[in-house]
Scaffold this active site. Structure first.
Site, short mmCIF file in Angstrom:
data_model
loop_
_atom_site.label_atom_id
_atom_site.label_comp_id
_atom_site.label_asym_id
_atom_site.label_seq_id
_atom_site.Cartn_x
_atom_site.Cartn_y
_atom_site.Cartn_z
N GLU A 80 0.99 -0.96 -0.10
CA GLU A 80 -0.21 -0.01 -0.28
C GLU A 80 1.18 1.38 -0.04
O GLU A 80 1.52 1.36 0.65
CB GLU A 80 -0.88 0.19 1.76
N LYS A 108 4.27 -3.67 12.72
CA LYS A 108 4.01 -4.11 14.12
C LYS A 108 2.98 -3.76 14.28
O LYS A 108 2.17 -3.20 13.74
CB LYS A 108 4.96 -3.96 15.34
#
Length: 156
Positions: A80, A108
């Site tokens: 993305e 994360k």
């Protein structure tokens, strides 16, 4: 993470999960699965920065996420691109050309949407700083961004 950089990639913009703009206020352009699958399999997941160009438009700074989006528990890997520029309208179906020039951090998970948004804002600031450095700036002018009229080249 750096062995494949700079990485040049081009592909059609497809509809993603519809979360970037709505939940995060950070719109992203998504590549099709074919383009995602064409990435080197050993390229590290995480957050990158570089340059992006829609169609034959201007070249803008961008931040890119490669991976599984742990916060959203995706089952498919996605790529993305958040272009650091405000576009007047969506550009689904357009060709997006990107050059990934550097790596910011690993993916994360976050405890809240607020933490995720704040991390992305920090990534954007870091990308802006890095892309002003001469070694990254020079790639903004790369011929890769000049699409030959009427010719769409998939990949390099």
């Amino acid at each position: 993470a750096m062995r494949h950089l700079p990485y040049f990639c081009r592909g059609e913009v497809v509809k993603g999960f519809g979360r970037g703009s709505k939940e995060l206020g950070i719109p992203t352009a998504n590549f099709s699965e074919q383009v995602v699958e064409s990435f080197p399999s050993d390229i590290s997941t995480g957050i990158y920065y570089g340059w992006a160009c829609v169609g034959n438009g201007d070249v803008h700074k961008m931040v890119l996420s490669i991976g599984w989006n742990p916060f959203y528990k995706n089952i498919k890997k996605s790529v993305e691109t958040h272009i650091i520029h405000t576009f007047k309208e969506d550009f689904y179906g357009e060709v997006l050309s990107i050059v990934i020039t550097g790596y910011i951090r690993q993916e994360k998970n976050f405890d809240s949407l607020e933490e995720l948004i704040s991390a992305i804002q920090e990534d954007i600031e870091e990308a802006k700083r890095q892309l002003d450095l001469p070694e990254h700036l020079k790639l903004k002018e790369d011929n890769f961004f000049h699409l030959p009229e009427g010719k769409i080249v998939n990949h390099h």
